[in-house]
Design a protein around this motif. Structure first.
Motif, mmCIF file in Angstrom:
data_model
loop_
_atom_site.group_PDB
_atom_site.id
_atom_site.type_symbol
_atom_site.label_atom_id
_atom_site.label_comp_id
_atom_site.label_asym_id
_atom_site.label_seq_id
_atom_site.Cartn_x
_atom_site.Cartn_y
_atom_site.Cartn_z
ATOM 1 N N ALA A 304 0.824 -1.208 0.000
ATOM 2 C CA ALA A 304 0.000 0.000 0.000
ATOM 3 C C ALA A 304 0.859 1.260 0.000
ATOM 4 O O ALA A 304 0.584 2.222 -0.723
ATOM 5 C CB ALA A 304 -0.937 -0.012 1.204
ATOM 6 N N HIS A 307 2.768 1.291 -3.576
ATOM 7 C CA HIS A 307 2.072 1.276 -4.865
ATOM 8 C C HIS A 307 0.741 2.009 -4.894
ATOM 9 O O HIS A 307 0.274 2.373 -5.969
ATOM 10 C CB HIS A 307 1.830 -0.181 -5.300
ATOM 11 C CG HIS A 307 3.073 -0.994 -5.430
ATOM 12 N ND1 HIS A 307 4.075 -0.708 -6.341
ATOM 13 C CD2 HIS A 307 3.493 -2.097 -4.738
ATOM 14 C CE1 HIS A 307 5.047 -1.605 -6.220
ATOM 15 N NE2 HIS A 307 4.724 -2.455 -5.263
ATOM 16 N N SER A 308 0.076 2.193 -3.735
ATOM 17 C CA SER A 308 -1.307 2.677 -3.793
ATOM 18 C C SER A 308 -1.415 4.167 -4.066
ATOM 19 O O SER A 308 -2.421 4.633 -4.595
ATOM 20 C CB SER A 308 -2.028 2.353 -2.482
ATOM 21 O OG SER A 308 -1.651 3.263 -1.450
ATOM 22 N N GLY A 310 -2.029 6.333 -1.934
ATOM 23 C CA GLY A 310 -3.190 6.782 -1.161
ATOM 24 C C GLY A 310 -2.795 7.733 -0.044
ATOM 25 O O GLY A 310 -1.623 7.863 0.309
ATOM 26 N N ILE A 313 -4.182 4.664 5.155
ATOM 27 C CA ILE A 313 -4.162 3.204 5.231
ATOM 28 C C ILE A 313 -4.632 2.825 6.628
ATOM 29 O O ILE A 313 -4.056 3.278 7.623
ATOM 30 C CB ILE A 313 -2.752 2.635 4.986
ATOM 31 C CG1 ILE A 313 -2.180 3.142 3.663
ATOM 32 C CG2 ILE A 313 -2.786 1.111 4.993
ATOM 33 C CD1 ILE A 313 -0.710 2.854 3.485
ATOM 34 N N ASP A 331 -6.654 0.700 1.959
ATOM 35 C CA ASP A 331 -6.112 1.996 1.531
ATOM 36 C C ASP A 331 -7.102 2.674 0.589
ATOM 37 O O ASP A 331 -7.987 2.039 0.024
ATOM 38 C CB ASP A 331 -4.743 1.827 0.857
ATOM 39 C CG ASP A 331 -4.818 1.110 -0.481
ATOM 40 O OD1 ASP A 331 -5.381 1.688 -1.439
ATOM 41 O OD2 ASP A 331 -4.312 -0.021 -0.601
ATOM 42 N N GLY A 333 -6.188 4.289 -2.153
ATOM 43 C CA GLY A 333 -5.330 4.621 -3.290
ATOM 44 C C GLY A 333 -5.917 4.272 -4.641
ATOM 45 O O GLY A 333 -7.129 4.157 -4.825
ATOM 46 N N GLY A 335 -5.902 1.573 -6.464
ATOM 47 C CA GLY A 335 -6.530 0.289 -6.698
ATOM 48 C C GLY A 335 -5.980 -0.428 -7.921
ATOM 49 O O GLY A 335 -5.085 0.063 -8.619
ATOM 50 N N SER A 368 -10.471 -4.981 -4.655
ATOM 51 C CA SER A 368 -9.873 -3.794 -5.245
ATOM 52 C C SER A 368 -10.481 -3.526 -6.610
ATOM 53 O O SER A 368 -10.870 -4.465 -7.320
ATOM 54 C CB SER A 368 -8.352 -3.960 -5.380
ATOM 55 O OG SER A 368 -7.757 -2.752 -5.806
ATOM 56 N N GLY A 373 -9.346 2.084 -4.433
ATOM 57 C CA GLY A 373 -8.593 1.582 -3.298
ATOM 58 C C GLY A 373 -8.543 0.074 -3.232
ATOM 59 O O GLY A 373 -9.060 -0.639 -4.106
ATOM 60 N N THR A 374 -7.941 -0.428 -2.149
ATOM 61 C CA THR A 374 -7.723 -1.870 -1.994
ATOM 62 C C THR A 374 -7.937 -2.267 -0.541
ATOM 63 O O THR A 374 -7.570 -1.525 0.376
ATOM 64 C CB THR A 374 -6.282 -2.241 -2.405
ATOM 65 O OG1 THR A 374 -6.080 -1.896 -3.773
ATOM 66 C CG2 THR A 374 -6.022 -3.734 -2.220
#
Length: 383
Positions: A304, A307-308, A310, A313, A331, A333, A335, A368, A373-374
């Motif tokens: 997260a 890579h996210s 965002g 978290i 997160d 972010g 996704g 995701s 986000g994820t």
């Protein structure tokens, strides 16, 4: 155990309070626990609103800084750990206690962050072991109309002497534990090298033999390739067995929840994204499950943060329907599409997390979508 609240100090009540504080310090083995106990004891003994203890590093900052009397939310809002400057620096480089009626009027005062609570009367002193400064203890805002007294100064000096002993003992304990861990890891490394390297050597020779037989004896080449698969599986088993023994020391010492909370706190301070942790109703899990939850959390947080892209978290650990636990790392972010990732064979971190979940009978799911986000969710059933 922290000393209980105390009223006006008479000879017996004061002695009992000091005795409780010293016993509390002597019962702690971990440096962090000792620091917290010292701070809480000092604040209660001297009836102060705030207390803090800073352990200096060699780079002008503090390796550790423990506070008491400030909420977690406000402490987070204050921002990065302080540097060694102003009054804090003075406490590290002088022998005698420092007592000020109003710290804000001292010429060494350099202000504090906007979220910092307002402080006036101040008492501080270094904690020393011989010539070495182990830390500096600070108290502020004495409850009552007259500020800190000569008696407070004497009491804090006594506390600091015993704090030095407790801190030194805790540091020696941690060093001995680190040495034991290092020796155990060295032993495991030798065993891992001996076991796995033999398997890999056999695997290489067998693969070479299969390559030589492909054209002139395909049936024998197939047999050799089957043996390659067997050797590779055995090597993987050897590696997995050795790695399993390397259980994180923090889990044994602090437990899963404290370990997660500490790691999230560190990441929250180190990154621009807000990282939070919340736990509800979860008790101790079997050792293998605790390690799986920790490793999945670490991998999910790493992904997260890397890579996210965002801003937030959130890590949550809640009680599961079967008495186990449910971990979620969410997160806000960019996704991704899990199906696309599977087809492309990327995101090996997801493969590792699924393997860890399966290894303890757990279930890992990934939610995701691009732009939404994820959430990584791990559920384990408990013992």
């Amino acid at each position: 155990m922290h000393p209980g609240p105390i009223g006006p100090r008479g000879p017996r009540s004061g002695l009992a309070a000091v005795s409780d504080a010293l016993l509390a310090m002597s019962r702690r083995l971990e440096v962090r626990d000792v620091l917290r106990t010292i701070v809480a004891s000092a604040r209660e003994l001297l009836d102060a609103e705030y207390a803090a203890l800073g352990v200096p590093d060699d780079h002008g900052g503090f390796a550790q800084f423990v506070v008491d009397g400030i909420s977690e939310e406000r402490w987070r809002a204050i921002g990065p750990l302080p540097r060694q400057h102003g009054i804090l620096a003075a406490m590290l480089h002088q022998d005698a206690p420092e007592r000020l009626a109003d710290v804000r009027k001292d010429p060494r005062f350099e202000g504090w962050p906007a979220a910092h609570p307002d402080m006036s009367d101040f008492l501080g002193l270094p904690i020393r072991d011989g010539e070495e400064t182990l830390g500096a203890l600070f108290l502020a805002n004495k409850r009552g109309p007259h500020g800190f007294t000569d008696e407070d100064e004497e009491l804090l000096s006594l506390l600091a002497q015993h704090a030095a002993i407790a801190l030194t003992n805790a540091r020696l304990y941690e060093r001995s534990r680190e040495l034991t861990i290092a020796e155990e890891r060295s032993r495991l490394a030798h065993e891992l090298h001996d076991a796995v390297s033999q398997k890999l050597f056999s695997l290489r020779l067998t693969a070479q033999a299969a390559a030589a037989l492909v054209d002139r004896a395909p049936a024998r080449a197939k047999e050799e390739l089957q043996q390659v698969a067997v050797l590779a599986a055995e090597a993987a088993d050897e590696l997995r067995a050795a790695v399993t023994e390397l259980r994180p020391a923090a889990l044994d010492e602090d437990g899963l929840i404290a370990t997660l909370r500490n790691q999230v706190r560190v990441l929250d301070r180190a990154h621009t994204a807000r990282v939070t942790f919340a736990c509800d109703g979860v008790r101790a899990l079997p050792a293998a499950q605790e390690e799986a939850v920790l490793r999945v959390t670490q991998e999910a947080l790493h992904n997260a943060l890397r890579h996210s892209d965002g801003d937030r978290i959130d890590v949550t650990l809640t009680r599961g329907g079967t008495g186990g636990a449910v971990l979620k790392v969410t997160d806000d972010g960019v996704g991704f599409s899990p199906a696309t990732v599977r087809r492309a064979g990327r995101h090996l971190g997801l493969v590792s997390m699924r393997d860890r979940a399966a290894g303890v009978g757990g279930r890992l799911t990934v939610h995701s979508e691009p732009g939404k986000g994820t959430t990584i969710e791990l559920e384990v059933s408990g013992g």
